[in-house]
Scaffold this motif. Structure first.
Motif, PDB file in Angstrom:
ATOM      1  N   ASN A 123      38.762  44.106  42.731  1.00 47.75           N
ATOM      2  CA  ASN A 123      39.851  44.138  43.704  1.00 47.75           C
ATOM      3  C   ASN A 123      41.154  44.447  42.975  1.00 47.75           C
ATOM      4  OD1 ASN A 123      41.336  41.470  43.087  1.00 47.75           O
ATOM      5  ND2 ASN A 123      39.212  40.810  43.339  1.00 47.75           N
ATOM      6  N   PHE A 124      42.127  44.922  43.720  1.00 53.85           N
ATOM      7  CA  PHE A 124      43.430  45.121  43.104  1.00 53.85           C
ATOM      8  C   PHE A 124      44.540  44.784  44.078  1.00 53.85           C
ATOM      9  CE2 PHE A 124      42.872  49.585  44.714  1.00 53.85           C
ATOM     10  CZ  PHE A 124      44.063  49.724  45.421  1.00 53.85           C
ATOM     11  N   THR A 125      45.704  44.486  43.510  1.00 52.45           N
ATOM     12  CA  THR A 125      46.933  44.310  44.271  1.00 52.45           C
ATOM     13  C   THR A 125      47.874  45.444  43.905  1.00 52.45           C
ATOM     14  OG1 THR A 125      46.707  41.900  44.254  1.00 52.45           O
ATOM     15  CG2 THR A 125      48.865  42.788  44.808  1.00 52.45           C
ATOM     16  N   TYR A 126      48.439  46.082  44.922  1.00 52.68           N
ATOM     17  CA  TYR A 126      49.433  47.133  44.719  1.00 52.68           C
ATOM     18  C   TYR A 126      50.819  46.508  44.823  1.00 52.68           C
ATOM     19  CZ  TYR A 126      52.561  50.963  46.071  1.00 52.68           C
ATOM     20  OH  TYR A 126      53.614  51.830  46.160  1.00 52.68           O
ATOM     21  N   LEU A 127      51.611  46.661  43.757  1.00 50.45           N
ATOM     22  CA  LEU A 127      52.967  46.122  43.712  1.00 50.45           C
ATOM     23  C   LEU A 127      53.948  47.283  43.576  1.00 50.45           C
ATOM     24  CD1 LEU A 127      52.347  43.190  41.176  1.00 50.45           C
ATOM     25  CD2 LEU A 127      52.431  43.043  43.680  1.00 50.45           C
ATOM     26  N   PRO A 128      54.613  47.672  44.672  1.00 52.48           N
ATOM     27  CA  PRO A 128      55.538  48.807  44.590  1.00 52.48           C
ATOM     28  C   PRO A 128      56.799  48.452  43.810  1.00 52.48           C
ATOM     29  CG  PRO A 128      55.657  47.792  46.762  1.00 52.48           C
ATOM     30  CD  PRO A 128      54.527  47.108  46.031  1.00 52.48           C
ATOM     31  N   GLY A 129      57.335  49.429  43.116  1.00 48.71           N
ATOM     32  CA  GLY A 129      58.508  49.196  42.298  1.00 48.71           C
ATOM     33  C   GLY A 129      59.772  48.902  43.080  1.00 48.71           C
ATOM     34  N   ASP A 130      59.755  49.109  44.400  1.00 48.13           N
ATOM     35  CA  ASP A 130      60.951  48.807  45.200  1.00 48.13           C
ATOM     36  C   ASP A 130      60.989  47.359  45.682  1.00 48.13           C
ATOM     37  OD1 ASP A 130      59.033  48.750  47.186  1.00 48.13           O
ATOM     38  OD2 ASP A 130      59.771  50.525  48.239  1.00 48.13           O
ATOM     39  N   HIS A 131      59.974  46.540  45.286  1.00 41.76           N
ATOM     40  CA  HIS A 131      59.920  45.108  45.633  1.00 41.76           C
ATOM     41  C   HIS A 131      59.786  44.860  47.135  1.00 41.76           C
ATOM     42  CE1 HIS A 131      61.562  42.827  41.856  1.00 41.76           C
ATOM     43  NE2 HIS A 131      60.465  43.522  41.616  1.00 41.76           N
ATOM     44  N   ASP A 132      59.405  45.862  47.893  1.00 42.43           N
ATOM     45  CA  ASP A 132      59.261  45.698  49.348  1.00 42.43           C
ATOM     46  C   ASP A 132      57.949  44.968  49.643  1.00 42.43           C
ATOM     47  OD1 ASP A 132      59.076  45.846  52.067  1.00 42.43           O
ATOM     48  OD2 ASP A 132      59.208  48.037  52.194  1.00 42.43           O
ATOM     49  N   ALA A 189      56.619  44.182  52.328  1.00 45.62           N
ATOM     50  CA  ALA A 189      55.871  44.753  53.446  1.00 45.62           C
ATOM     51  C   ALA A 189      54.949  45.881  53.001  1.00 45.62           C
ATOM     52  CB  ALA A 189      56.836  45.264  54.521  1.00 45.62           C
ATOM     53  N   ARG A 190      55.144  46.398  51.779  1.00 48.52           N
ATOM     54  CA  ARG A 190      54.280  47.458  51.261  1.00 48.52           C
ATOM     55  C   ARG A 190      53.212  46.919  50.308  1.00 48.52           C
ATOM     56  NH1 ARG A 190      57.316  51.419  48.099  1.00 48.52           N
ATOM     57  NH2 ARG A 190      55.417  52.650  48.279  1.00 48.52           N
ATOM     58  N   VAL A 191      53.336  45.674  49.930  1.00 51.99           N
ATOM     59  CA  VAL A 191      52.373  45.074  49.005  1.00 51.99           C
ATOM     60  C   VAL A 191      51.064  44.831  49.732  1.00 51.99           C
ATOM     61  CG1 VAL A 191      51.867  43.019  47.634  1.00 51.99           C
ATOM     62  CG2 VAL A 191      54.180  43.960  47.651  1.00 51.99           C
ATOM     63  N   PHE A 192      49.963  45.106  49.083  1.00 50.55           N
ATOM     64  CA  PHE A 192      48.679  44.719  49.657  1.00 50.55           C
ATOM     65  C   PHE A 192      47.668  44.463  48.550  1.00 50.55           C
ATOM     66  CE2 PHE A 192      48.160  49.300  49.265  1.00 50.55           C
ATOM     67  CZ  PHE A 192      46.857  49.430  48.795  1.00 50.55           C
ATOM     68  N   SER A 193      46.673  43.692  48.901  1.00 43.60           N
ATOM     69  CA  SER A 193      45.565  43.417  47.987  1.00 43.60           C
ATOM     70  C   SER A 193      44.283  43.743  48.723  1.00 43.60           C
ATOM     71  CB  SER A 193      45.590  41.947  47.570  1.00 43.60           C
ATOM     72  OG  SER A 193      44.691  41.707  46.512  1.00 43.60           O
ATOM     73  N   THR A 194      43.320  44.326  48.004  1.00 40.35           N
ATOM     74  CA  THR A 194      42.092  44.750  48.662  1.00 40.35           C
ATOM     75  C   THR A 194      40.911  44.693  47.708  1.00 40.35           C
ATOM     76  OG1 THR A 194      41.052  46.551  49.927  1.00 40.35           O
ATOM     77  CG2 THR A 194      42.490  47.194  48.092  1.00 40.35           C
ATOM     78  N   ASP A 195      39.769  44.313  48.220  1.00 43.18           N
ATOM     79  CA  ASP A 195      38.532  44.568  47.493  1.00 43.18           C
ATOM     80  C   ASP A 195      38.267  46.065  47.543  1.00 43.18           C
ATOM     81  OD1 ASP A 195      38.131  41.879  47.014  1.00 43.18           O
ATOM     82  OD2 ASP A 195      36.633  41.609  48.583  1.00 43.18           O
ATOM     83  N   VAL A 196      37.625  46.584  46.498  1.00 44.89           N
ATOM     84  CA  VAL A 196      37.300  48.007  46.505  1.00 44.89           C
ATOM     85  C   VAL A 196      35.803  48.260  46.403  1.00 44.89           C
ATOM     86  CG1 VAL A 196      39.546  48.652  45.579  1.00 44.89           C
ATOM     87  CG2 VAL A 196      37.652  48.260  44.003  1.00 44.89           C
ATOM     88  N   GLY A 197      35.038  47.266  45.964  1.00 44.12           N
ATOM     89  CA  GLY A 197      33.594  47.445  45.834  1.00 44.12           C
ATOM     90  C   GLY A 197      33.076  46.666  44.649  1.00 44.12           C
ATOM     91  N   PRO A 198      31.908  47.022  44.149  1.00 45.32           N
ATOM     92  CA  PRO A 198      31.306  46.238  43.068  1.00 45.32           C
ATOM     93  C   PRO A 198      32.071  46.380  41.761  1.00 45.32           C
ATOM     94  CG  PRO A 198      30.030  48.226  43.476  1.00 45.32           C
ATOM     95  CD  PRO A 198      31.055  48.149  44.561  1.00 45.32           C
ATOM     96  N   GLY A 199      32.246  45.261  41.090  1.00 41.85           N
ATOM     97  CA  GLY A 199      32.724  45.264  39.716  1.00 41.85           C
ATOM     98  C   GLY A 199      31.522  45.037  38.818  1.00 41.85           C
ATOM     99  N   ASN A 200      31.246  43.752  38.548  1.00 43.69           N
ATOM    100  CA  ASN A 200      30.126  43.403  37.675  1.00 43.69           C
ATOM    101  C   ASN A 200      28.862  43.016  38.439  1.00 43.69           C
ATOM    102  OD1 ASN A 200      31.983  43.506  35.460  1.00 43.69           O
ATOM    103  ND2 ASN A 200      32.651  41.451  36.002  1.00 43.69           N
TER     104      ASN A 200
END
Length: 399
Positions: free
Chosen positions: A196-205, A207-218
């Motif tokens: 999974n990952f969290t997207y942290l935009p450089g504008d600190h907004d 409302a644009r931040v999100f975290s999501t599973d993307v699929g299998p890791g290990n």
């Protein structure tokens, strides 16, 4: 006033709180125990990782958990018994860790316990129209609180679901508070059983931040190793996978999944990405007879491609995000090399660069969630589906 509640209110008013964050993921390697000194709240949160250790589970205990993990036919009595047993075992591990740090239980303000996930069932996965999102973590918080004598905040994922989320991933809340940086787009990539990952935009907004599973890791690699290599729970240093070659037919079949095409945010688990998923892909691609090494090489590439595709979906192919990696997958040299080869414009770091041990990051994040439950004000993430602005966790008193 009840003396325990009075103590709780005193903790809330302290300028610095000593919180133990706990994490036991779907890989079930052991219990991560992070001792965090936390000040402030919200974007003013500051955390110092004072101590950290992973206490490994015995093979016998892993087998007990696996007997009820991600199984629709799990023995209900064993689920009930393990709920209590995990809570008691985690409490013992915490007390031993505290003693090893030359501290006493009364030195600790709060424990933040994630519990052990045994089933994750968002509506997008179970597909039953008359049933809501659901998830189940066991390891009762009251048992931890009573046995340690420390106020415990537990069962974080239920509030997320009650407020309209899917119960995962929760990293967005702590990642935003701790790791956002002005004018730098960041990806906080955690490669556990599920990536999974969290997207942290450089504008600190927010409302644009999100975290999501993307699929299998290990998870697929671990499951395959545990089935075919007796006594081994994962592919250490990717030795098995690096002895094989990627099978393109199998890789193409593995990439066929409605989940992988769905938009962000989304959540999944071993309930989808399991050995049955692999076996079906092998049947479709007529690759049942390829070597175990080739299967492992292909599974590693599958995990890498899933992560690469998700990050490119977020950023495109030309931007240069900073990617901070944590979780067990960061110790897989083959997987990391595949990620770097596929994301040539990205810059890769571990969370050591942010003064957080990457193996401790998930446990630290739950300490932050507990801190927000005690002293925070809600961060507005734009009232978007899947990212409710809520406080999470149930307070379990030791008396």
């Amino acid at each position: 006033m009840n003396a325990t509640w009075q103590k709780f209110f005193q903790i809330i008013q302290k300028p610095e709180r000593l919180i133990i964050g706990l994490m036991s993921g779907t890989s079930m390697d052991g219990l991560d125990i992070a001792l965090c000194a936390v000040t402030g709240s919200g974007v003013a949160t500051r955390v110092k990782l004072a101590e950290f250790k992973t206490v490994p589970y015995t093979n016998a205990f892993k087998a007990e958990v696996k007997s009820i993990f991600s199984r629709r036919d799990a023995d209900l009595q064993m689920v009930c018994l393990m709920n209590e047993k995990i809570g008691l075992l985690h409490a013992e591990m915490i007390l031993e860790a505290i003693a090893s740090w030359n501290l006493k239980p009364q030195d600790i303000d709060v424990i933040a316990s994630h519990g052990q996930t045994i089933f994750h069932a968002p509506q997008s996965l179970h597909g039953l129209d008359n049933y809501p999102n659901a998830t189940l973590q066991i390891g009762d918080g009251d048992h931890i609180a009573v046995k340690t004598g420390i106020i415990t905040i537990a069962d974080f994922r239920q509030k997320h679901i009650a407020a309209g989320g899917e119960g995962a991933p929760l990293a967005v809340y702590g990642d935003y508070l701790l790791f956002s940086k002005k004018d730098e787009d960041r990806i906080m990539l955690n490669i556990g059983g599920i990536a999974n990952f969290t997207y942290l935009p450089g504008d600190h907004d927010a409302a644009r931040v999100f975290s999501t599973d993307v699929g299998p890791g290990n998870t697929l690699m671990d499951q395959f190793v545990q089935k075919h290599y007796k006594g081994r729970y994962f592919d250490e240093d990717a030795r098995i996978a690096m002895a094989g070659s990627v099978n393109e037919q199998l890789l193409t079949a593995l990439m066929v999944s409605d989940f992988l095409l769905a938009g962000f945010p989304k959540t999944t688990g071993p309930e989808l990405f399991n050995l049955g998923y692999l076996e079906q892909a092998q049947v479709r691609s007529k690759t049942e007879q390829i070597s175990k090494e080739d299967v492992m090489a292909t599974l590693s590439r599958f995990s890498a491609d899933v992560i690469i595709n998700a990050i490119e979906k977020c950023f495109g192919k030309t931007q240069t995000p900073s990617i901070f990696v944590s979780g067990g997958g960061m110790h897989n040299p083959l997987l990391l090399n595949q990620l770097k080869a596929g994301l040539k414009n990205a810059r890769f770091f571990s969370t050591d660069a942010l003064e957080i041990n990457p193996d401790a990051k998930e446990a630290v994040l739950f300490a932050i969630l507990a801190n927000e439950t005690m002293v925070g004000n809600k961060t507005n993430f734009g009232n978007r589906e899947g990212v409710p602005s809520v406080f999470m966790g149930k307070v379990c008193l030791p008396e």
